[in-house]
Design a protein around this motif. Structure first.
Motif, PDB file in Angstrom:
ATOM      1  N   PHE A 122       0.835  -1.204   0.000  1.00  0.00           N
ATOM      2  CA  PHE A 122       0.000   0.000   0.000  1.00  0.00           C
ATOM      3  C   PHE A 122       0.868   1.251   0.000  1.00  0.00           C
ATOM      4  O   PHE A 122       0.561   2.237  -0.685  1.00  0.00           O
ATOM      5  CB  PHE A 122      -0.914  -0.009   1.224  1.00  0.00           C
ATOM      6  N   LEU A 123       1.963   1.214   0.755  1.00  0.00           N
ATOM      7  CA  LEU A 123       2.879   2.352   0.791  1.00  0.00           C
ATOM      8  C   LEU A 123       3.514   2.573  -0.577  1.00  0.00           C
ATOM      9  O   LEU A 123       3.607   3.712  -1.054  1.00  0.00           O
ATOM     10  CB  LEU A 123       3.962   2.111   1.845  1.00  0.00           C
ATOM     11  N   ALA A 124       3.938   1.490  -1.216  1.00  0.00           N
ATOM     12  CA  ALA A 124       4.550   1.607  -2.542  1.00  0.00           C
ATOM     13  C   ALA A 124       3.543   2.132  -3.562  1.00  0.00           C
ATOM     14  O   ALA A 124       3.884   2.975  -4.411  1.00  0.00           O
ATOM     15  CB  ALA A 124       5.100   0.254  -2.980  1.00  0.00           C
ATOM     16  N   ALA A 125       2.303   1.645  -3.478  1.00  0.00           N
ATOM     17  CA  ALA A 125       1.275   2.111  -4.407  1.00  0.00           C
ATOM     18  C   ALA A 125       0.984   3.591  -4.203  1.00  0.00           C
ATOM     19  O   ALA A 125       0.838   4.349  -5.175  1.00  0.00           O
ATOM     20  CB  ALA A 125       0.000   1.285  -4.224  1.00  0.00           C
ATOM     21  N   SER A 126       0.903   4.012  -2.953  1.00  0.00           N
ATOM     22  CA  SER A 126       0.650   5.430  -2.675  1.00  0.00           C
ATOM     23  C   SER A 126       1.796   6.296  -3.174  1.00  0.00           C
ATOM     24  O   SER A 126       1.574   7.368  -3.756  1.00  0.00           O
ATOM     25  CB  SER A 126       0.440   5.643  -1.173  1.00  0.00           C
ATOM     26  N   ALA A 127       3.030   5.839  -2.949  1.00  0.00           N
ATOM     27  CA  ALA A 127       4.187   6.596  -3.423  1.00  0.00           C
ATOM     28  C   ALA A 127       4.173   6.712  -4.947  1.00  0.00           C
ATOM     29  O   ALA A 127       4.466   7.776  -5.511  1.00  0.00           O
ATOM     30  CB  ALA A 127       5.476   5.934  -2.948  1.00  0.00           C
ATOM     31  N   PHE A 128       3.822   5.614  -5.615  1.00  0.00           N
ATOM     32  CA  PHE A 128       3.751   5.642  -7.081  1.00  0.00           C
ATOM     33  C   PHE A 128       2.691   6.627  -7.558  1.00  0.00           C
ATOM     34  O   PHE A 128       2.922   7.408  -8.499  1.00  0.00           O
ATOM     35  CB  PHE A 128       3.445   4.245  -7.611  1.00  0.00           C
ATOM     36  N   LEU A 129       1.528   6.616  -6.904  1.00  0.00           N
ATOM     37  CA  LEU A 129       0.443   7.507  -7.311  1.00  0.00           C
ATOM     38  C   LEU A 129       0.742   8.969  -6.991  1.00  0.00           C
ATOM     39  O   LEU A 129       0.113   9.866  -7.561  1.00  0.00           O
ATOM     40  CB  LEU A 129      -0.862   7.083  -6.630  1.00  0.00           C
ATOM     41  N   LEU A 130       1.681   9.207  -6.096  1.00  0.00           N
ATOM     42  CA  LEU A 130       2.093  10.582  -5.815  1.00  0.00           C
ATOM     43  C   LEU A 130       3.113  11.082  -6.832  1.00  0.00           C
ATOM     44  O   LEU A 130       3.143  12.270  -7.159  1.00  0.00           O
ATOM     45  CB  LEU A 130       2.684  10.678  -4.404  1.00  0.00           C
ATOM     46  N   VAL A 131       3.934  10.176  -7.336  1.00  0.00           N
ATOM     47  CA  VAL A 131       5.002  10.569  -8.260  1.00  0.00           C
ATOM     48  C   VAL A 131       4.539  10.533  -9.714  1.00  0.00           C
ATOM     49  O   VAL A 131       4.878  11.419 -10.511  1.00  0.00           O
ATOM     50  CB  VAL A 131       6.227   9.647  -8.073  1.00  0.00           C
ATOM     51  N   ALA A 132       3.748   9.531 -10.069  1.00  0.00           N
ATOM     52  CA  ALA A 132       3.375   9.311 -11.468  1.00  0.00           C
ATOM     53  C   ALA A 132       2.706  10.518 -12.129  1.00  0.00           C
ATOM     54  O   ALA A 132       2.983  10.798 -13.305  1.00  0.00           O
ATOM     55  CB  ALA A 132       2.470   8.083 -11.575  1.00  0.00           C
TER      56      ALA A 132
END
Length: 206
Positions: A122-132
């Motif tokens: 979930f942390l990785a997904a959130s980080a991706f959605l913040l950067v993408a």
């Protein structure tokens, strides 16, 4: 007929989000966050005594601005983007807080313990959605032309940073500069709502 189910689902989503946002605004006022015209009105259930109409008004004002400000052709996707991005920021910090609590207070009783691989994912997904969203799309313009594709991210970040600075100024900076402390007290409104109000007390060494 095809559009009717979409209309029903969309309407339910709008109603749910709007009511939830009005409750959040009401809770902020109940916690004593200073708002124009005082916290009592915004924390109340005026006029029915059952629903948070003042909190809905707080939600209405920025909603109108967001609807009117962008070009009409891209207003709807822009609103969706602005709604989603700050939510991902909150999700990201929630997971960070979870790991922080696991590290600092490992022995605290928890009715439910999330399996840590899920939290990491979930942390990785959130980080991706913040950067993408800051990565330039293939068409170079995104889904809200002529607005820059990254504009909704900046707007969402600016709104959250403004909120943090507003709280820090009221709760930390102003008391430190002018030498007072905020003393909380509870008060019950006519509709039964219990709110927190703050009074200023001058520090003796000032």
């Amino acid at each position: 007929m095809f559009f009717f189910p979409v209309l029903v689902v969309s309407s339910r989503n709008v109603i749910t989000v709007t009511f939830a946002a009005s409750r959040i605004n009401q809770e902020l006022a109940k916690e004593g966050i200073p708002l124009p015209f005082g916290s009592r009105f915004w924390a109340s259930n005026w006029p029915t005594g059952k629903s948070p109409l003042p909190g809905l008004i707080v939600h209405l004002i920025p909603s109108i601005i967001v609807i009117i400000a962008p070009p009409p052709a891209v207003a709807y996707p822009f609103i969706l983007d602005i709604e989603g991005y700050p939510g991902q920021i909150i999700n990201f910090f929630i997971v960070i807080g979870l790991f922080w609590l696991r590290y600092r207070k490992p022995n605290v009783h928890r009715p439910f313990r999330v399996w840590w691989p899920f939290a990491v994912f979930f942390l990785a997904a959130s980080a991706f959605l913040l950067v993408a969203p800051f990565l330039k799309p293939s068409n170079g313009v995104g889904d809200t032309p002529p607005l820059p594709y990254y504009l909704y991210c900046l707007v969402g970040i600016a709104i959250m940073v403004t909120g943090v600075l507003y709280w820090a100024g009221w709760r930390v900076l102003l008391p430190r500069v002018f030498g007072y402390e905020l003393i909380p007290r509870k008060e019950t409104l006519d509709d039964g709502t219990v709110i927190t109000l703050f009074s200023r007390r001058k520090l003796k060494n000032q």
